[in-house]
Design an enzyme around this catalytic site. Structure first.
Site, PDB file in Angstrom:
ATOM      1  N   ASN A   1     -57.383   9.375  36.309  1.00 38.01           N
ATOM      2  CA  ASN A   1     -57.696  10.786  36.522  1.00 38.01           C
ATOM      3  C   ASN A   1     -56.810  11.315  37.647  1.00 38.01           C
ATOM      4  OD1 ASN A   1     -58.901  13.113  37.727  1.00 38.01           O
ATOM      5  ND2 ASN A   1     -60.756  12.716  36.567  1.00 38.01           N
TER       6      ASN A   1
ATOM      7  N   ASP B   1     -56.616  14.476  38.817  1.00 42.09           N
ATOM      8  CA  ASP B   1     -57.075  15.757  39.371  1.00 42.09           C
ATOM      9  C   ASP B   1     -56.694  15.929  40.838  1.00 42.09           C
ATOM     10  OD1 ASP B   1     -58.333  16.237  36.966  1.00 42.09           O
ATOM     11  OD2 ASP B   1     -60.357  15.851  37.724  1.00 42.09           O
ATOM     12  N   HIS B   2     -56.847  14.829  41.605  1.00 41.55           N
ATOM     13  CA  HIS B   2     -56.718  15.021  43.053  1.00 41.55           C
ATOM     14  C   HIS B   2     -55.276  15.084  43.540  1.00 41.55           C
ATOM     15  CE1 HIS B   2     -60.846  15.507  43.391  1.00 41.55           C
ATOM     16  NE2 HIS B   2     -61.165  14.282  43.019  1.00 41.55           N
TER      17      HIS B   2
ATOM     18  N   ARG C   1     -51.830  23.797  49.460  1.00 34.75           N
ATOM     19  CA  ARG C   1     -50.762  24.655  49.988  1.00 34.75           C
ATOM     20  C   ARG C   1     -50.313  25.727  49.006  1.00 34.75           C
ATOM     21  NH1 ARG C   1     -47.978  23.004  54.799  1.00 34.75           N
ATOM     22  NH2 ARG C   1     -49.735  22.327  56.075  1.00 34.75           N
TER      23      ARG C   1
ATOM     24  N   HIS D   1     -59.421  17.095  34.480  1.00 39.41           N
ATOM     25  CA  HIS D   1     -60.590  17.962  34.334  1.00 39.41           C
ATOM     26  C   HIS D   1     -60.177  19.396  34.680  1.00 39.41           C
ATOM     27  CE1 HIS D   1     -65.102  18.615  35.671  1.00 39.41           C
ATOM     28  NE2 HIS D   1     -64.684  19.497  34.777  1.00 39.41           N
TER      29      HIS D   1
ATOM     30  N   ARG E   1     -61.444  22.525  35.538  1.00 42.28           N
ATOM     31  CA  ARG E   1     -62.730  23.100  35.958  1.00 42.28           C
ATOM     32  C   ARG E   1     -62.726  24.623  35.801  1.00 42.28           C
ATOM     33  NH1 ARG E   1     -66.782  20.995  39.084  1.00 42.28           N
ATOM     34  NH2 ARG E   1     -66.687  18.753  39.333  1.00 42.28           N
TER      35      ARG E   1
ATOM     36  N   ARG F   1     -60.106  24.480  40.529  1.00 40.36           N
ATOM     37  CA  ARG F   1     -59.862  24.019  41.905  1.00 40.36           C
ATOM     38  C   ARG F   1     -58.765  22.965  41.990  1.00 40.36           C
ATOM     39  NH1 ARG F   1     -65.496  20.861  43.059  1.00 40.36           N
ATOM     40  NH2 ARG F   1     -66.331  22.801  42.269  1.00 40.36           N
ATOM     41  N   HIS F   2     -58.522  22.239  40.894  1.00 41.06           N
ATOM     42  CA  HIS F   2     -57.404  21.283  40.941  1.00 41.06           C
ATOM     43  C   HIS F   2     -56.453  21.517  39.755  1.00 41.06           C
ATOM     44  CE1 HIS F   2     -60.524  19.099  38.765  1.00 41.06           C
ATOM     45  NE2 HIS F   2     -61.160  18.734  39.869  1.00 41.06           N
TER      46      HIS F   2
ATOM     47  N   GLU G   1     -61.238  16.510  30.387  1.00 44.21           N
ATOM     48  CA  GLU G   1     -62.648  16.667  30.746  1.00 44.21           C
ATOM     49  C   GLU G   1     -62.952  18.149  30.781  1.00 44.21           C
ATOM     50  OE1 GLU G   1     -63.430  14.755  34.419  1.00 44.21           O
ATOM     51  OE2 GLU G   1     -62.893  12.789  33.673  1.00 44.21           O
TER      52      GLU G   1
ATOM     53  N   THR H   1     -68.022  17.038  43.132  1.00 43.48           N
ATOM     54  CA  THR H   1     -67.529  16.267  42.000  1.00 43.48           C
ATOM     55  C   THR H   1     -68.609  16.294  40.926  1.00 43.48           C
ATOM     56  OG1 THR H   1     -66.722  14.083  41.305  1.00 43.48           O
ATOM     57  CG2 THR H   1     -68.397  14.117  43.027  1.00 43.48           C
ATOM     58  N   THR H   2     -68.349  15.674  39.793  1.00 41.13           N
ATOM     59  CA  THR H   2     -69.337  15.687  38.717  1.00 41.13           C
ATOM     60  C   THR H   2     -70.464  14.740  39.105  1.00 41.13           C
ATOM     61  OG1 THR H   2     -67.491  16.048  37.230  1.00 41.13           O
ATOM     62  CG2 THR H   2     -69.596  15.511  36.212  1.00 41.13           C
TER      63      THR H   2
ATOM     64  N   GLU I   1     -69.199   8.162  27.761  1.00 38.61           N
ATOM     65  CA  GLU I   1     -68.720   7.589  29.025  1.00 38.61           C
ATOM     66  C   GLU I   1     -69.923   7.529  29.957  1.00 38.61           C
ATOM     67  OE1 GLU I   1     -65.024   9.010  30.665  1.00 38.61           O
ATOM     68  OE2 GLU I   1     -65.681   8.551  32.710  1.00 38.61           O
TER      69      GLU I   1
ATOM     70  N   HIS J   1     -66.546   6.871  37.324  1.00 36.12           N
ATOM     71  CA  HIS J   1     -67.003   7.639  38.494  1.00 36.12           C
ATOM     72  C   HIS J   1     -67.286   6.707  39.670  1.00 36.12           C
ATOM     73  CE1 HIS J   1     -68.043  11.562  40.128  1.00 36.12           C
ATOM     74  NE2 HIS J   1     -68.723  10.846  40.997  1.00 36.12           N
ATOM     75  N   GLY J   2     -66.555   6.940  40.732  1.00 33.76           N
ATOM     76  CA  GLY J   2     -66.766   6.197  41.976  1.00 33.76           C
ATOM     77  C   GLY J   2     -66.299   4.757  41.915  1.00 33.76           C
TER      78      GLY J   2
ATOM     79  N   GLY K   1     -60.288   7.940  39.232  1.00 34.26           N
ATOM     80  CA  GLY K   1     -59.450   8.954  39.848  1.00 34.26           C
ATOM     81  C   GLY K   1     -59.397   8.917  41.353  1.00 34.26           C
ATOM     82  N   HIS K   2     -60.459   9.384  41.977  1.00 38.39           N
ATOM     83  CA  HIS K   2     -60.441   9.656  43.411  1.00 38.39           C
ATOM     84  C   HIS K   2     -59.940   8.485  44.242  1.00 38.39           C
ATOM     85  CE1 HIS K   2     -62.325  10.064  47.422  1.00 38.39           C
ATOM     86  NE2 HIS K   2     -61.946  11.312  47.279  1.00 38.39           N
TER      87      HIS K   2
HETATM   88  N1  PXP Z   1     -64.940  10.206  34.366  1.00 39.23           N
HETATM   89  C1  PXP Z   1     -65.432  11.462  34.403  1.00 39.23           C
HETATM   90  C2  PXP Z   1     -66.037  12.007  33.151  1.00 39.23           C
HETATM   91  C3  PXP Z   1     -65.348  12.250  35.575  1.00 39.23           C
HETATM   92  O1  PXP Z   1     -65.830  13.495  35.586  1.00 39.23           O
HETATM   93  C4  PXP Z   1     -64.735  11.689  36.717  1.00 39.23           C
HETATM   94  C5  PXP Z   1     -64.622  12.496  37.965  1.00 39.23           C
HETATM   95  O2  PXP Z   1     -63.900  13.640  37.762  1.00 39.23           O
HETATM   96  C6  PXP Z   1     -64.214  10.391  36.620  1.00 39.23           C
HETATM   97  C7  PXP Z   1     -64.354   9.667  35.439  1.00 39.23           C
HETATM   98  C8  PXP Z   1     -63.492   9.743  37.741  1.00 39.23           C
HETATM   99  O3  PXP Z   1     -64.314   9.606  38.850  1.00 39.23           O
HETATM  100  P1  PXP Z   1     -63.655   9.216  40.227  1.00 39.23           P
HETATM  101  O4  PXP Z   1     -62.720  10.315  40.593  1.00 39.23           O
HETATM  102  O5  PXP Z   1     -64.815   9.091  41.138  1.00 39.23           O
HETATM  103  O6  PXP Z   1     -62.920   7.911  40.012  1.00 39.23           O
END
Ligand code: PXP
Length: 246
Positions: free
Chosen positions: A10, A12-13, A21, A46, A48, A52-53, A73, A103-104, A154, A197-198, A219-220
């Site tokens: 992911n 996004d970040h 910036r 994602h 959104r 935001r990203h 997403e 976050t989600t 998922e 996630h996480g 992702g994060h």
């Molecule tokens: N899967 C889904 C469906 C998500 O919404 C996210 C967070 O955007 C992730 C995976 C990845 O989560 P993380 O950024 O915490 O790794």
């Protein structure tokens, strides 16, 4: 032998930092190219509601930049449905979305939103887009996904990640069992289970070891680690840990 576990990254970040910036750097497209070059299996992004990203124009740019499948997403809204149908990503993962959240934070209430989700799932499927529902590892939600005809779910691993971070062994084991039990049940019912996630270097392996899980989306943590070690190293290390757990 369990199947090979795919890693979707992911990005996004990367866009979050770019947008801080307001310019073009760092470009999530470059991140997608790096993920492709080190053997990542897919790109997750994602779009959104508040942009935001990831921005609208990023979607086509990411798709054009690599051959990797894009997992978009999206919230279950008409606006996002139209965007998905226009760009035709490989996959669309329907997520709950609240403007105020960072976050989600939880899974989609696929059971409560059944009637709202039916036409969205159907239209994505009719367009040949692989639909996934981001749900808690919960039997009621899995049953709802089954009734909606989603080919993929998922499982939200946030509760597991929180328990692990808190050092709560009992809760970690309980959450892991929920994910493993629901992955087995999904698979038995013909739904392909994914998870995300996480997830971090420290907590990924027990989830990666669940044999039915086909894909992790991370992702994060990877983008955070990339600040210190570079994205190539971070993706390779995550891949190695996943393979070792399998
Ligand atoms: N899967 C889904 C469906 C998500 O919404 C996210 C967070 O955007 C992730 C995976 C990845 O989560 P993380 O950024 O915490 O790794």
């Amino acid at each position: 032998m369990s199947l090979r576990l795919r890693l979707g990254v992911n990005i996004d970040h990367v866009a979050t930092i770019r947008n801080a910036r307001g310019g073009d750097h760092p470009d999530p497209v470059r991140a997608a190219q790096i993920v492709a070059s080190v053997g990542g299996d897919g790109i997750t992004a994602h779009l959104r509601e508040d942009r935001r990203h990831i921005r609208d124009e990023d979607i086509a740019r990411i798709q054009a930049a690599t051959d990797l499948p894009l997992n978009l997403e999206m919230a279950a809204t008409e606006e996002m449905l139209a965007i998905a149908l226009r760009h035709h990503p490989h996959a669309a993962c329907i997520v709950p979305e609240k403007r105020e959240e960072r976050t989600t934070e939880g899974g989609l209430d696929a059971a409560g939103l059944h009637n709202h989700l039916v036409p969205i799932v159907d239209r994505l499927k009719d367009a040949g887009i692989r639909v996934s529902l981001f749900i808690a590892p919960d039997e009621r939600q899995l049953d709802a996904a089954l009734r909606l005809g989603a080919p993929v779910v998922e499982f939200h691993t946030g509760e597991y990640a929180h328990a692990h971070l808190a050092g709560d062994g009992d809760a970690t084991a309980r959450e892991l069992k929920r994910i493993a039990d629901m992955a087995a049940l999904a698979s038995k019912n013909g739904i392909e289970p994914h998870a995300g996630h996480g997830l971090t270097y420290e907590n990924v392996q027990p989830v990666a070891a669940i044999p039915q899980i086909a894909e992790l989306n991370i992702g994060h943590y990877l983008i955070g680690e990339a600040v210190f070690t570079g994205l190539e190293t971070a993706v390779r290390r995550m891949r190695d840990l996943m393979d070792a757990a399998r």
